[in-house]
Design a protein around this motif. Structure first.
Motif, PDB file in Angstrom:
ATOM      1  N   GLY A 194     -14.412  -4.245  -4.043  1.00 52.05           N
ATOM      2  CA  GLY A 194     -13.962  -4.826  -2.803  1.00 52.05           C
ATOM      3  C   GLY A 194     -13.200  -6.340  -3.022  1.00 52.05           C
ATOM      4  N   MET A 195     -12.311  -6.608  -1.985  1.00 56.08           N
ATOM      5  CA  MET A 195     -11.620  -7.844  -2.025  1.00 56.08           C
ATOM      6  C   MET A 195     -10.967  -8.058  -0.562  1.00 56.08           C
ATOM      7  N   TRP A 196     -10.965  -9.318  -0.215  1.00 58.23           N
ATOM      8  CA  TRP A 196     -10.638  -9.844   1.205  1.00 58.23           C
ATOM      9  C   TRP A 196      -9.886 -11.070   0.882  1.00 58.23           C
ATOM     10  N   LEU A 197      -8.556 -10.691   1.105  1.00 64.94           N
ATOM     11  CA  LEU A 197      -7.134 -11.862   1.086  1.00 64.94           C
ATOM     12  C   LEU A 197      -6.972 -12.425   2.311  1.00 64.94           C
ATOM     13  N   THR A 198      -6.148 -13.829   2.159  1.00 66.75           N
ATOM     14  CA  THR A 198      -6.011 -14.444   3.397  1.00 66.75           C
ATOM     15  C   THR A 198      -4.767 -15.282   3.122  1.00 66.75           C
ATOM     16  N   ALA A 199      -3.713 -15.502   3.798  1.00 69.98           N
ATOM     17  CA  ALA A 199      -2.577 -16.232   3.725  1.00 69.98           C
ATOM     18  C   ALA A 199      -2.515 -17.466   4.611  1.00 69.98           C
ATOM     19  N   THR A 200      -3.591 -17.627   5.518  1.00 65.60           N
ATOM     20  CA  THR A 200      -3.731 -18.334   6.564  1.00 65.60           C
ATOM     21  C   THR A 200      -5.149 -19.087   6.741  1.00 65.60           C
ATOM     22  N   ASN A 201      -5.604 -19.726   7.686  1.00 64.01           N
ATOM     23  CA  ASN A 201      -6.778 -20.181   7.751  1.00 64.01           C
ATOM     24  C   ASN A 201      -7.799 -19.007   8.434  1.00 64.01           C
ATOM     25  N   LYS A 202      -7.274 -17.786   8.753  1.00 60.72           N
ATOM     26  CA  LYS A 202      -8.201 -16.686   8.714  1.00 60.72           C
ATOM     27  C   LYS A 202      -8.903 -16.385   7.722  1.00 60.72           C
ATOM     28  N   SER A 203     -10.244 -15.813   7.929  1.00 59.15           N
ATOM     29  CA  SER A 203     -10.994 -15.469   6.726  1.00 59.15           C
ATOM     30  C   SER A 203     -10.489 -14.437   5.922  1.00 59.15           C
ATOM     31  N   TYR A 204      -9.619 -13.388   6.503  1.00 60.58           N
ATOM     32  CA  TYR A 204      -8.581 -12.562   5.712  1.00 60.58           C
ATOM     33  C   TYR A 204      -7.749 -11.919   6.725  1.00 60.58           C
ATOM     34  N   ASP A 205      -6.617 -11.532   6.039  1.00 58.84           N
ATOM     35  CA  ASP A 205      -5.472 -10.789   6.574  1.00 58.84           C
ATOM     36  C   ASP A 205      -5.449  -9.380   6.340  1.00 58.84           C
ATOM     37  N   PHE A 206      -6.050  -9.180   5.109  1.00 54.62           N
ATOM     38  CA  PHE A 206      -6.276  -7.698   4.736  1.00 54.62           C
ATOM     39  C   PHE A 206      -7.226  -7.465   3.699  1.00 54.62           C
ATOM     40  N   ALA A 207      -7.620  -6.415   3.446  1.00 57.47           N
ATOM     41  CA  ALA A 207      -8.898  -6.150   2.294  1.00 57.47           C
ATOM     42  C   ALA A 207      -8.005  -4.855   1.566  1.00 57.47           C
ATOM     43  N   PHE A 208      -8.699  -4.822   0.305  1.00 57.01           N
ATOM     44  CA  PHE A 208      -8.766  -3.439  -0.379  1.00 57.01           C
ATOM     45  C   PHE A 208     -10.381  -3.239  -0.883  1.00 57.01           C
ATOM     46  N   THR A 209     -10.624  -1.962  -0.892  1.00 53.77           N
ATOM     47  CA  THR A 209     -11.912  -1.521  -1.158  1.00 53.77           C
ATOM     48  C   THR A 209     -11.796  -0.398  -2.251  1.00 53.77           C
ATOM     49  N   LYS A 210     -12.778   0.099  -2.921  1.00 52.32           N
ATOM     50  CA  LYS A 210     -12.697   1.129  -4.047  1.00 52.32           C
ATOM     51  C   LYS A 210     -12.343   2.380  -3.334  1.00 52.32           C
ATOM     52  N   GLU A 211     -11.431   3.272  -3.980  1.00 55.48           N
ATOM     53  CA  GLU A 211     -11.120   4.631  -3.644  1.00 55.48           C
ATOM     54  C   GLU A 211     -12.232   5.661  -4.403  1.00 55.48           C
ATOM     55  N   ALA A 212     -12.845   6.341  -3.629  1.00 54.49           N
ATOM     56  CA  ALA A 212     -14.131   6.855  -4.269  1.00 54.49           C
ATOM     57  C   ALA A 212     -13.437   8.049  -4.969  1.00 54.49           C
ATOM     58  N   HIS A 213     -12.434   8.711  -4.866  1.00 58.19           N
ATOM     59  CA  HIS A 213     -11.955   9.971  -5.407  1.00 58.19           C
ATOM     60  C   HIS A 213     -10.966   9.752  -6.593  1.00 58.19           C
ATOM     61  N   GLY A 214     -10.325   8.319  -6.650  1.00 52.49           N
ATOM     62  CA  GLY A 214      -9.602   8.275  -7.947  1.00 52.49           C
ATOM     63  C   GLY A 214      -8.054   8.629  -7.542  1.00 52.49           C
ATOM     64  N   VAL A 215      -7.803   8.629  -6.347  1.00 54.52           N
ATOM     65  CA  VAL A 215      -6.439   9.000  -5.864  1.00 54.52           C
ATOM     66  C   VAL A 215      -5.759   7.813  -5.393  1.00 54.52           C
ATOM     67  N   PRO A 216      -4.703   7.356  -5.807  1.00 47.82           N
ATOM     68  CA  PRO A 216      -3.810   6.183  -5.595  1.00 47.82           C
ATOM     69  C   PRO A 216      -3.292   6.311  -4.125  1.00 47.82           C
ATOM     70  N   GLY A 217      -2.782   5.058  -3.429  1.00 48.88           N
ATOM     71  CA  GLY A 217      -2.053   4.923  -2.261  1.00 48.88           C
ATOM     72  C   GLY A 217      -2.559   5.453  -0.999  1.00 48.88           C
ATOM     73  N   ARG A 218      -4.109   5.344  -0.907  1.00 54.93           N
ATOM     74  CA  ARG A 218      -4.671   5.830   0.364  1.00 54.93           C
ATOM     75  C   ARG A 218      -5.078   4.728   1.157  1.00 54.93           C
ATOM     76  N   PHE A 219      -5.326   5.031   2.497  1.00 53.97           N
ATOM     77  CA  PHE A 219      -5.459   3.918   3.428  1.00 53.97           C
ATOM     78  C   PHE A 219      -6.980   4.271   4.183  1.00 53.97           C
TER      79      PHE A 219
END
Length: 323
Positions: A194-219
């Motif tokens: 998991g990772m949480w990224l920011t472009a601002t002073n907010k603690s995060y603007d978006f995150a990515f977490t591990k896909e459990a099934h090995g299928v790319p491009g999911r939300f």
């Protein structure tokens, strides 16, 4: 000691998220009547919606589709020059970047994909929302009148994608767009979960977490901000009254300390409500917080175990022969 690299601050903020839904009319009713969002336009198969304090014309694009999932997520840059710099950085790293014209509410969007295949967009020119007379607020520094309908979400806050290789996605956004990683999860194997990224002073603007099934491009989910924890507790009651299944919460995350509540909209996409302004990252030299696998086994901040569907449910649905 080497001085730190100058931070890249070309991305201003998360602008909007497009959700795909196979049940467009039901999804629209959910976001308008239950979430309290305001419709601000229609074009083609899409309806455009906004929270009452979003300054742009829309923050959610709801598009009819055969399946659910993320259509695209878009970031506004700080200037036309900042946009050109980020496009140049994307191209220099070998990424295909294509113009997308004619979208409602903003100028040319420049689209590209991350290493996992999600579609993203950068733009600068945008349309500020002008409330019609019936929605004009008493306070001129507010985008529109408080709707007084359903949950009354204030604004778009963040989103979370699933990824097969979280670390590769983090490095992509750091190196090409200048995002900073505020927190991350690393498993005992060394894999980044998991990772949480920011472009601002907010603690995060978006995150990515591990896909459990090995299928790319999911939300995983999109998140809208409310003003307080109490508002989220009230939202739980409103979901109850409307027969909306609550997946988990209200509770508090350990990572980022967000007070949360998760549901599914009728199209199958996960939606989160969170308290606005939970944390700010003011330090220009913020040191990324890393959570271990053992720490994450403890569950959420007050001991609530993470529900199994939180690790397994994503959109679009898994293809055949995956479980």
């Amino acid at each position: 000691m080497q001085p730190p690299e100058e931070p890249v601050m070309d991305v201003a903020h998360l602008g909007h998220v497009e959700l795909l839904t196979p049940r467009p009319e039901e999804s629209l009713r959910f976001f308008v009547e239950v979430m309290g969002m305001t419709e601000s336009g229609r074009k083609g198969d899409s309806v455009y919606l906004r929270g009452w304090d979003d300054y742009e014309r829309h923050s959610l694009q709801l598009t009819a589709s055969r399946s659910s999932g993320l259509g695209h997520a878009a970031f506004r840059t700080r200037s036309p020059q900042a946009l050109e710099r980020r496009l140049a950085a994307l191209r220099a790293a070998g990424n295909d970047v294509e113009p997308h014209e004619g979208e409602l509410g903003h100028g040319t969007g420049w689209r590209f994909r991350d290493p996992d295949g999600h579609l993203f967009e950068l733009y600068y020119e945008t349309e500020w929302y002008e409330a019609p007379p019936a929605l004009r607020p008493a306070l001129k520094n507010q985008a529109q009148r408080f709707p007084g309908r359903g949950i009354n979400v204030r604004r778009l806050d963040h989103f979370n994608c699933l990824a097969v290789d979280v670390r590769a996605c983090r490095r992509f956004f750091e190196s090409t767009l200048g995002f900073r990683c505020t927190e991350r999860i690393e498993l005992d194997s060394g894999e980044e979960a998991g990772m949480w990224l920011t472009a601002t002073n907010k603690s995060y603007d978006f995150a990515f977490t591990k896909e459990a099934h090995g299928v790319p491009g999911r939300f995983h989910h999109v998140t809208f901000a409310l003003d307080s924890r109490e508002a989220i507790l009230q939202a739980a009651d409103i979901f109850l009254e409307h027969g909306v299944h609550i997946e988990t919460g209200p509770h508090k995350h350990a990572v980022q300390q967000t007070f949360f509540l998760y549901v599914y909209e009728p199209g199958g996409n996960r939606v989160e409500l969170a308290n606005a302004g939970a944390r700010l990252v003011l330090a220009p030299d913020w040191r990324t917080i890393t959570w271990t696998e053992e720490e994450r086994r403890k569950g959420q901040a007050w001991g609530l175990k993470t529900i199994e569907s939180f690790h397994t449910h994503g959109t679009p649905p898994l293809p055949p022969n995956h479980d």
